[in-house]
Design a protein around this motif. Structure first.
Motif, PDB file in Angstrom:
ATOM      1  N   THR A 113       2.367  -7.077 -13.282  1.00 47.59           N
ATOM      2  CA  THR A 113       3.067  -6.958 -11.999  1.00 47.59           C
ATOM      3  C   THR A 113       2.649  -8.075 -11.045  1.00 47.59           C
ATOM      4  O   THR A 113       3.488  -8.720 -10.404  1.00 47.59           O
ATOM      5  CB  THR A 113       2.734  -5.592 -11.357  1.00 47.59           C
TER       6      THR A 113
ATOM      7  N   HIS B 183      -1.141  -3.786 -14.520  1.00 49.09           N
ATOM      8  CA  HIS B 183      -1.161  -4.286 -13.140  1.00 49.09           C
ATOM      9  C   HIS B 183      -1.124  -5.812 -13.107  1.00 49.09           C
ATOM     10  O   HIS B 183      -0.476  -6.399 -12.237  1.00 49.09           O
ATOM     11  CB  HIS B 183      -2.419  -3.787 -12.403  1.00 49.09           C
ATOM     12  N   PHE B 184      -1.824  -6.443 -14.040  1.00 49.95           N
ATOM     13  CA  PHE B 184      -1.832  -7.908 -14.035  1.00 49.95           C
ATOM     14  C   PHE B 184      -0.423  -8.447 -14.285  1.00 49.95           C
ATOM     15  O   PHE B 184      -0.035  -9.473 -13.709  1.00 49.95           O
ATOM     16  CB  PHE B 184      -2.805  -8.444 -15.097  1.00 49.95           C
TER      17      PHE B 184
ATOM     18  N   GLN C 186       4.688  -0.941 -10.893  1.00 45.02           N
ATOM     19  CA  GLN C 186       5.447  -2.111 -11.337  1.00 45.02           C
ATOM     20  C   GLN C 186       6.917  -1.984 -10.945  1.00 45.02           C
ATOM     21  O   GLN C 186       7.527  -2.921 -10.431  1.00 45.02           O
ATOM     22  CB  GLN C 186       5.315  -2.286 -12.847  1.00 45.02           C
TER      23      GLN C 186
ATOM     24  N   LEU D 299      -6.672  -2.493  -8.372  1.00 46.00           N
ATOM     25  CA  LEU D 299      -5.582  -1.510  -8.366  1.00 46.00           C
ATOM     26  C   LEU D 299      -5.842  -0.406  -9.392  1.00 46.00           C
ATOM     27  O   LEU D 299      -5.574   0.768  -9.128  1.00 46.00           O
ATOM     28  CB  LEU D 299      -4.240  -2.184  -8.660  1.00 46.00           C
TER      29      LEU D 299
ATOM     30  N   ALA E 151       1.214 -10.957 -11.737  1.00 43.51           N
ATOM     31  CA  ALA E 151       1.637 -12.272 -12.239  1.00 43.51           C
ATOM     32  C   ALA E 151       3.110 -12.525 -11.897  1.00 43.51           C
ATOM     33  O   ALA E 151       3.487 -13.638 -11.499  1.00 43.51           O
ATOM     34  CB  ALA E 151       1.408 -12.366 -13.745  1.00 43.51           C
ATOM     35  N   GLN E 152       3.950 -11.499 -12.060  1.00 46.79           N
ATOM     36  CA  GLN E 152       5.359 -11.638 -11.693  1.00 46.79           C
ATOM     37  C   GLN E 152       5.491 -11.933 -10.201  1.00 46.79           C
ATOM     38  O   GLN E 152       6.270 -12.799  -9.786  1.00 46.79           O
ATOM     39  CB  GLN E 152       6.121 -10.354 -12.047  1.00 46.79           C
ATOM     40  N   ALA E 153       4.735 -11.191  -9.390  1.00 46.19           N
ATOM     41  CA  ALA E 153       4.790 -11.371  -7.935  1.00 46.19           C
ATOM     42  C   ALA E 153       4.444 -12.804  -7.538  1.00 46.19           C
ATOM     43  O   ALA E 153       4.986 -13.346  -6.571  1.00 46.19           O
ATOM     44  CB  ALA E 153       3.844 -10.388  -7.248  1.00 46.19           C
TER      45      ALA E 153
ATOM     46  N   LEU F 227       0.302  -8.768  -2.714  1.00 44.35           N
ATOM     47  CA  LEU F 227       0.083  -8.985  -4.151  1.00 44.35           C
ATOM     48  C   LEU F 227      -0.124 -10.468  -4.455  1.00 44.35           C
ATOM     49  O   LEU F 227      -0.393 -10.836  -5.603  1.00 44.35           O
ATOM     50  CB  LEU F 227       1.274  -8.454  -4.960  1.00 44.35           C
ATOM     51  N   ILE F 228       0.032 -11.288  -3.446  1.00 47.41           N
ATOM     52  CA  ILE F 228      -0.071 -12.741  -3.643  1.00 47.41           C
ATOM     53  C   ILE F 228      -1.531 -13.168  -3.645  1.00 47.41           C
ATOM     54  O   ILE F 228      -2.287 -12.806  -2.744  1.00 47.41           O
ATOM     55  CB  ILE F 228       0.707 -13.484  -2.532  1.00 47.41           C
TER      56      ILE F 228
ATOM     57  N   TRP G 264      -6.122  -1.824   2.425  1.00 45.60           N
ATOM     58  CA  TRP G 264      -6.916  -2.252   1.260  1.00 45.60           C
ATOM     59  C   TRP G 264      -6.060  -3.124   0.346  1.00 45.60           C
ATOM     60  O   TRP G 264      -6.568  -3.803  -0.523  1.00 45.60           O
ATOM     61  CB  TRP G 264      -7.486  -1.039   0.514  1.00 45.60           C
ATOM     62  N   LEU G 265      -4.745  -3.060   0.531  1.00 43.68           N
ATOM     63  CA  LEU G 265      -3.836  -3.865  -0.296  1.00 43.68           C
ATOM     64  C   LEU G 265      -2.804  -4.523   0.611  1.00 43.68           C
ATOM     65  O   LEU G 265      -1.721  -4.008   0.836  1.00 43.68           O
ATOM     66  CB  LEU G 265      -3.144  -2.959  -1.334  1.00 43.68           C
ATOM     67  N   GLY G 266      -3.174  -5.649   1.163  1.00 37.67           N
ATOM     68  CA  GLY G 266      -2.282  -6.301   2.118  1.00 37.67           C
ATOM     69  C   GLY G 266      -1.133  -7.046   1.448  1.00 37.67           C
ATOM     70  O   GLY G 266      -0.031  -7.108   1.971  1.00 37.67           O
TER      71      GLY G 266
ATOM     72  N   GLU H 255       0.817  -1.198   0.000  1.00 36.78           N
ATOM     73  CA  GLU H 255       0.000   0.000   0.000  1.00 36.78           C
ATOM     74  C   GLU H 255       0.864   1.268   0.000  1.00 36.78           C
ATOM     75  O   GLU H 255       0.576   2.229  -0.712  1.00 36.78           O
ATOM     76  CB  GLU H 255      -0.914  -0.028   1.225  1.00 36.78           C
TER      77      GLU H 255
ATOM     78  N   PHE I 162      -6.234 -11.367 -11.402  1.00 36.51           N
ATOM     79  CA  PHE I 162      -6.882 -10.485 -12.375  1.00 36.51           C
ATOM     80  C   PHE I 162      -7.846  -9.532 -11.670  1.00 36.51           C
ATOM     81  O   PHE I 162      -7.888  -8.328 -11.982  1.00 36.51           O
ATOM     82  CB  PHE I 162      -7.614 -11.322 -13.428  1.00 36.51           C
TER      83      PHE I 162
ATOM     84  N   TYR J 196       8.357  -7.555  -4.499  1.00 34.25           N
ATOM     85  CA  TYR J 196       6.910  -7.800  -4.385  1.00 34.25           C
ATOM     86  C   TYR J 196       6.453  -7.969  -2.933  1.00 34.25           C
ATOM     87  O   TYR J 196       5.425  -8.554  -2.670  1.00 34.25           O
ATOM     88  CB  TYR J 196       6.497  -9.009  -5.242  1.00 34.25           C
TER      89      TYR J 196
END
Lengths: 74, 74, 74, 74, 74, 74
Positions: free
Chosen positions: C64, C61-62, B63, C22, C66-68, C7-8, C3-5, B13, C16, B71
């Motif tokens: 990013t 964003h997807f 990104q 995001l 997906a990489q994570a 990326l996993i 709100w964004l704990g 965040e 998605f 990440y």
């Protein structure tokens, strides 16, 4: 003398300044006439979408520069 | 004092907030006049496409920042 | 609460959905007025180019996310 | 003879020039008529947004070229 | 059942099809009304710039999917 | 027969040609009507911004293909 000697910068902030420089240099190399670029300045400097587009170019270059610098992690 | 000391943040965040900051900073450095930027705010803040363009810049910076932070995987 | 704990996500599909979240959050943080955003909804929801622009932000964003998640390869 | 023999360049500056070349080559291959491209030059060379769009393409190619060259780190 | 079970595909071509699917899915999730999307189809399907914008989204997703698949190198 | 058998090419130049092919294929798959696409050709082939947008898509695909080929470094 080279205008772009290296992508390596001391700090993230210097990297951000370099990203701005690269974004402007591509414009300069496409329109080398200084007077022509000066005439256009009010167009984009007072238009929100134009400024966002500039910011997008900076973001792309900053990503490259950040990668080059290993994200400035010491 | 540096406005951008590091790309490392404690949480995703915070990284997202930093991405927003970077997207705005490129605008500010292209149009440093605070009043001029304030005048443009209604233009983009009430236009869906303008907001989407801003969101695109944020996505690009996010990104970069996410990569810098591995990440945030602990 | 964040709100964004993280990326996993468990699945690509959840990733998605997070990418969509995001993309919207950057808009919300630029235009925090709920009513203003609601007023704009018909503008972009009925315009093909606007929807494509939104889809572009989601794609970034997807990538990013997906990489994570190591592309959710088990 | 190949117009693009390699992505490897001696310096970052040469890499930037190659990025400009690649951005123009895609245009040339889409519109091969030299006269048609010449007619369009005043359109984009005197339009700030057009120049920013060109700069965006250059930024994307420069990222690729910088990666190919290991960011020219010696 | 999941509409996106995995990013892994047998071939590059299947990966390209998946990229198209992802680009459309973000549109569908933003405008879930099937009739509304159908009404817009002539707008973008007969507009060169609109089609190029769609192609840009596909390119971004294809990059993600290609990375996920190790570029299908056997 | 597959239209996209592999991302691997002999040379950077072949990779660039493949990037152009991919950018066009996404358009073709969105607008499969050959006559409709032919009608639009004068629109984008004589518009500088349209050509730049096409060039942006090519740049994105070229990045993917260059990565797939290890930047053709021998």
């Amino acid at each position: 003398m080279a205008w772009l000697g290296t992508l390596i910068t001391q700090t993230p902030e210097d990297g951000f300044e370099l990203a701005i420089k690269l974004s402007r240099m591509a414009v300069k190399k496409t329109q080398p006439d200084d007077a022509a670029r000066a005439r256009m300045r009010p167009d984009y400097a007072n238009n929100a979408d134009s400024l966002t587009r500039v910011s997008q170019v900076v973001a792309t270059h900053f990503q490259t520069i950040a990668q080059a610098n290993g994200y400035w992690i010491v």
